[in-house]
Design a protein around this motif. Structure first.
Motif, PDB file in Angstrom:
ATOM      1  N   VAL A 165      67.017  57.231  43.756  1.00  0.00           N
ATOM      2  CA  VAL A 165      66.783  57.550  41.927  1.00  0.00           C
ATOM      3  C   VAL A 165      65.129  58.248  41.339  1.00  0.00           C
ATOM      4  N   ARG A 166      64.705  58.797  42.677  1.00  0.00           N
ATOM      5  CA  ARG A 166      63.368  58.222  42.301  1.00  0.00           C
ATOM      6  C   ARG A 166      63.033  59.700  40.729  1.00  0.00           C
ATOM      7  N   ARG A 167      63.820  60.957  41.636  1.00  0.00           N
ATOM      8  CA  ARG A 167      63.444  61.676  39.929  1.00  0.00           C
ATOM      9  C   ARG A 167      64.081  61.012  38.495  1.00  0.00           C
ATOM     10  N   LEU A 168      65.039  60.445  38.665  1.00  0.00           N
ATOM     11  CA  LEU A 168      65.998  59.936  37.729  1.00  0.00           C
ATOM     12  C   LEU A 168      64.581  58.966  36.789  1.00  0.00           C
ATOM     13  N   LEU A 169      63.909  58.130  37.885  1.00  0.00           N
ATOM     14  CA  LEU A 169      62.969  57.283  37.289  1.00  0.00           C
ATOM     15  C   LEU A 169      61.709  57.771  36.556  1.00  0.00           C
ATOM     16  N   TRP A 170      61.371  58.925  36.947  1.00  0.00           N
ATOM     17  CA  TRP A 170      60.313  59.831  36.661  1.00  0.00           C
ATOM     18  C   TRP A 170      60.332  60.749  35.490  1.00  0.00           C
ATOM     19  N   LEU A 171      62.118  60.836  35.073  1.00  0.00           N
ATOM     20  CA  LEU A 171      62.685  61.570  34.155  1.00  0.00           C
ATOM     21  C   LEU A 171      62.833  60.181  32.900  1.00  0.00           C
ATOM     22  N   LEU A 172      63.366  59.292  33.659  1.00  0.00           N
ATOM     23  CA  LEU A 172      63.114  57.916  32.642  1.00  0.00           C
ATOM     24  C   LEU A 172      61.287  57.619  31.519  1.00  0.00           C
ATOM     25  N   CYS A 173      60.670  58.306  32.943  1.00  0.00           N
ATOM     26  CA  CYS A 173      59.345  57.600  32.078  1.00  0.00           C
ATOM     27  C   CYS A 173      58.382  58.991  31.128  1.00  0.00           C
ATOM     28  N   GLY A 174      58.948  60.435  31.441  1.00  0.00           N
ATOM     29  CA  GLY A 174      58.694  60.895  30.776  1.00  0.00           C
ATOM     30  C   GLY A 174      59.273  60.996  29.388  1.00  0.00           C
ATOM     31  N   ALA A 175      60.239  60.868  29.314  1.00  0.00           N
ATOM     32  CA  ALA A 175      60.537  60.123  27.859  1.00  0.00           C
ATOM     33  C   ALA A 175      60.602  59.014  27.082  1.00  0.00           C
ATOM     34  N   ALA A 176      59.996  57.304  27.829  1.00  0.00           N
ATOM     35  CA  ALA A 176      59.183  56.581  27.498  1.00  0.00           C
ATOM     36  C   ALA A 176      57.274  56.975  27.064  1.00  0.00           C
ATOM     37  N   ALA A 177      57.321  58.136  27.883  1.00  0.00           N
ATOM     38  CA  ALA A 177      55.439  58.786  28.367  1.00  0.00           C
ATOM     39  C   ALA A 177      55.944  59.295  25.797  1.00  0.00           C
TER      40      ALA A 177
ATOM     41  N   LEU B 121      58.507  52.245  34.788  1.00  0.00           N
ATOM     42  CA  LEU B 121      58.869  53.120  35.971  1.00  0.00           C
ATOM     43  C   LEU B 121      58.072  53.644  36.593  1.00  0.00           C
ATOM     44  N   ALA B 122      56.552  54.612  36.892  1.00  0.00           N
ATOM     45  CA  ALA B 122      55.929  54.861  37.192  1.00  0.00           C
ATOM     46  C   ALA B 122      56.076  54.227  38.109  1.00  0.00           C
ATOM     47  N   ARG B 123      55.345  53.009  37.736  1.00  0.00           N
ATOM     48  CA  ARG B 123      54.989  52.310  39.132  1.00  0.00           C
ATOM     49  C   ARG B 123      56.159  52.201  39.675  1.00  0.00           C
ATOM     50  N   THR B 124      57.495  52.326  39.907  1.00  0.00           N
ATOM     51  CA  THR B 124      58.515  51.961  40.616  1.00  0.00           C
ATOM     52  C   THR B 124      58.574  53.411  41.176  1.00  0.00           C
ATOM     53  N   ALA B 125      58.655  54.287  40.474  1.00  0.00           N
ATOM     54  CA  ALA B 125      59.017  55.786  41.268  1.00  0.00           C
ATOM     55  C   ALA B 125      57.830  55.511  42.316  1.00  0.00           C
ATOM     56  N   LEU B 126      56.648  55.628  42.357  1.00  0.00           N
ATOM     57  CA  LEU B 126      55.551  55.369  43.184  1.00  0.00           C
ATOM     58  C   LEU B 126      56.064  54.830  44.364  1.00  0.00           C
ATOM     59  N   GLY B 127      56.392  53.881  43.701  1.00  0.00           N
ATOM     60  CA  GLY B 127      57.064  52.932  45.145  1.00  0.00           C
ATOM     61  C   GLY B 127      58.050  53.627  45.894  1.00  0.00           C
ATOM     62  N   LEU B 128      58.738  54.587  45.553  1.00  0.00           N
ATOM     63  CA  LEU B 128      59.814  54.874  45.666  1.00  0.00           C
ATOM     64  C   LEU B 128      59.718  55.365  46.853  1.00  0.00           C
ATOM     65  N   ARG B 129      58.316  57.061  46.909  1.00  0.00           N
ATOM     66  CA  ARG B 129      58.222  57.562  47.001  1.00  0.00           C
ATOM     67  C   ARG B 129      58.166  57.487  49.197  1.00  0.00           C
ATOM     68  N   PRO B 130      58.253  58.198  50.093  1.00  0.00           N
ATOM     69  CA  PRO B 130      58.107  58.721  51.651  1.00  0.00           C
ATOM     70  C   PRO B 130      56.571  58.061  51.795  1.00  0.00           C
ATOM     71  N   GLY B 131      57.474  56.684  52.640  1.00  0.00           N
ATOM     72  CA  GLY B 131      55.918  56.801  53.484  1.00  0.00           C
ATOM     73  C   GLY B 131      55.220  55.486  52.310  1.00  0.00           C
ATOM     74  N   ALA B 132      55.592  54.715  51.618  1.00  0.00           N
ATOM     75  CA  ALA B 132      55.782  53.691  50.495  1.00  0.00           C
ATOM     76  C   ALA B 132      55.604  52.689  51.068  1.00  0.00           C
ATOM     77  N   ARG B 133      55.937  52.309  51.560  1.00  0.00           N
ATOM     78  CA  ARG B 133      56.170  50.594  51.956  1.00  0.00           C
ATOM     79  C   ARG B 133      56.644  51.135  53.602  1.00  0.00           C
ATOM     80  N   GLY B 134      55.530  50.715  54.129  1.00  0.00           N
ATOM     81  CA  GLY B 134      56.038  49.800  55.439  1.00  0.00           C
ATOM     82  C   GLY B 134      55.678  51.514  56.850  1.00  0.00           C
ATOM     83  N   GLY B 135      55.796  51.744  57.779  1.00  0.00           N
ATOM     84  CA  GLY B 135      55.644  52.703  58.052  1.00  0.00           C
ATOM     85  C   GLY B 135      54.336  52.635  59.396  1.00  0.00           C
ATOM     86  N   PRO B 136      53.693  53.517  60.341  1.00  0.00           N
ATOM     87  CA  PRO B 136      53.184  53.095  61.614  1.00  0.00           C
ATOM     88  C   PRO B 136      51.660  53.354  60.736  1.00  0.00           C
ATOM     89  N   ASP B 137      51.834  53.828  59.701  1.00  0.00           N
ATOM     90  CA  ASP B 137      49.804  54.261  59.224  1.00  0.00           C
ATOM     91  C   ASP B 137      49.414  53.110  57.815  1.00  0.00           C
TER      92      ASP B 137
END
Length: 320
Positions: free
Chosen positions: A59-71, A109-125
């Motif tokens: 739901v990352r896109r939805l979170l950004w949409l809601l973040c924009g509405a809140a802003a 909402l922005a914090r949560t959306a950023l946390g859902l981006r690819p590679g935001a949690r874990g990964g080899p790097d």
């Protein structure tokens, strides 16, 4: 991410409750009854989106949409903060509460959306991703925007100083402006500064310019020597970004829409509200100085904040 999802969901329920309460009680938001239903709707969808995050739904896109509405709903909060700091009453308490509420939601909402981006949690790097980039200055074009934003405030500052020093601008004298401050219930500190030849809004403008340059220079990422005990320590990203994003979301649209409105007034399409001013020409001159300053600074703050966000991101080593 589970914790962030629950936080978004909890905020959404609170926002929905506030909006619903305003709508059912007939409490107006921004001069009308229908915004309460809109706030309730955004809150309800946000609560559902938070639960989707808990269940690991995309739901990352939805979170950004809601973040924009809140802003968008937070528009004007900075003005309310300045009003309160000056000891004056805000125009509408429900409006101020709504703006403060949605600012909190936009951050969550922005914090949560950023946390859902690819590679935001874990990964080899993971360890490399979390390494803080070295302090860097913004690119020349961003620093040029900072200069433009700084210069845009100069006429506004000079106008305010002329009044504070007892002079006259656009047919309005310093004594007349001081009387309007008294009539509007300005605090004793505000009035004392005026009597000393200082204007509180000038001090706030200077503070805003300081913030703007902190976003584009390396000392905005690492505390400089003159900060004494903090010297050499990393500046937390949220410290400059929170007021920067709040100011950008408020001043840029306020100034740009205000300039559009003044263009119509100048062309004779509509008439400007005079308020306490006696003449339309005086009102236009004063308003143009203010709106050009707010728009120029607000847009520069958007550019500088975006550059700072990218340059200080944990994945942004070398990015601009």
């Amino acid at each position: 991410m589970v914790r962030d999802g629950w936080a978004v969901s909890g905020w959404g329920l609170g926002c929905a409750g506030f909006g619903l309460g305003c709508a059912l009680s007939g409490t107006e938001l921004f001069g009308a009854a229908w915004p309460g239903w809109l706030v309730a709707g955004v809150g309800a969808v946000s609560a559902a989106a938070g639960l989707a995050v808990v269940r690991r739904k995309p739901v990352r896109r939805l979170l950004w949409l809601l973040c924009g509405a809140a802003a968008v709903g937070a528009w004007g909060l900075l003005m309310d903060v300045v009003t309160l700091l000056c000891g004056q009453r805000v125009d509408s308490v429900p409006d101020t509460v709504e703006r403060a509420l949605v600012v909190v939601g936009a951050v969550l909402l922005a914090r949560t959306a950023l946390g859902l981006r690819p590679g935001a949690r874990g990964g080899p790097d993971r360890r490399a991703d979390r390494a803080a980039p070295a302090p860097t200055a913004a690119p020349p074009v961003v620093q040029l925007a900072a200069w433009a934003g700084t210069l845009a405030f100069v006429p506004y500052v000079l106008m305010k100083l002329v009044w504070a020093l007892g002079g006259s601008f656009a047919g309005i004298g310093g004594d007349q402006m001081y009387a309007s401050y008294v009539h509007n219930g300005s605090s004793g500190l505000w009035l004392a500064l005026e009597r000393w030849g200082l204007d509180a809004t000038v001090l706030l403008a200077l503070l805003g310019v300081f913030l703007l340059w902190g976003l584009v220079r390396p000392w905005g990422q690492v505390f400089p020597r003159w900060t004494l005990p903090l010297s050499g320590r990393r500046v937390p990203r949220w410290l400059p970004l929170t007021p920067a994003l709040l100011g950008a979301a408020t001043l840029a649209p306020y100034g740009l829409f205000g300039m559009g409105y003044l263009t119509l007034c100048t062309a004779g399409v509509t008439r400007i509200r005079l308020g306490e001013l006696a003449g339309e020409q005086s009102a236009l001159e004063i308003a143009w100085v203010g709106m050009c300053g707010f728009a120029g600074y607000g847009v520069a703050l958007v550019v500088a904040a975006r550059s700072y966000w990218r340059r200080t991101g944990v994945r942004a080593a070398g990015a601009r």
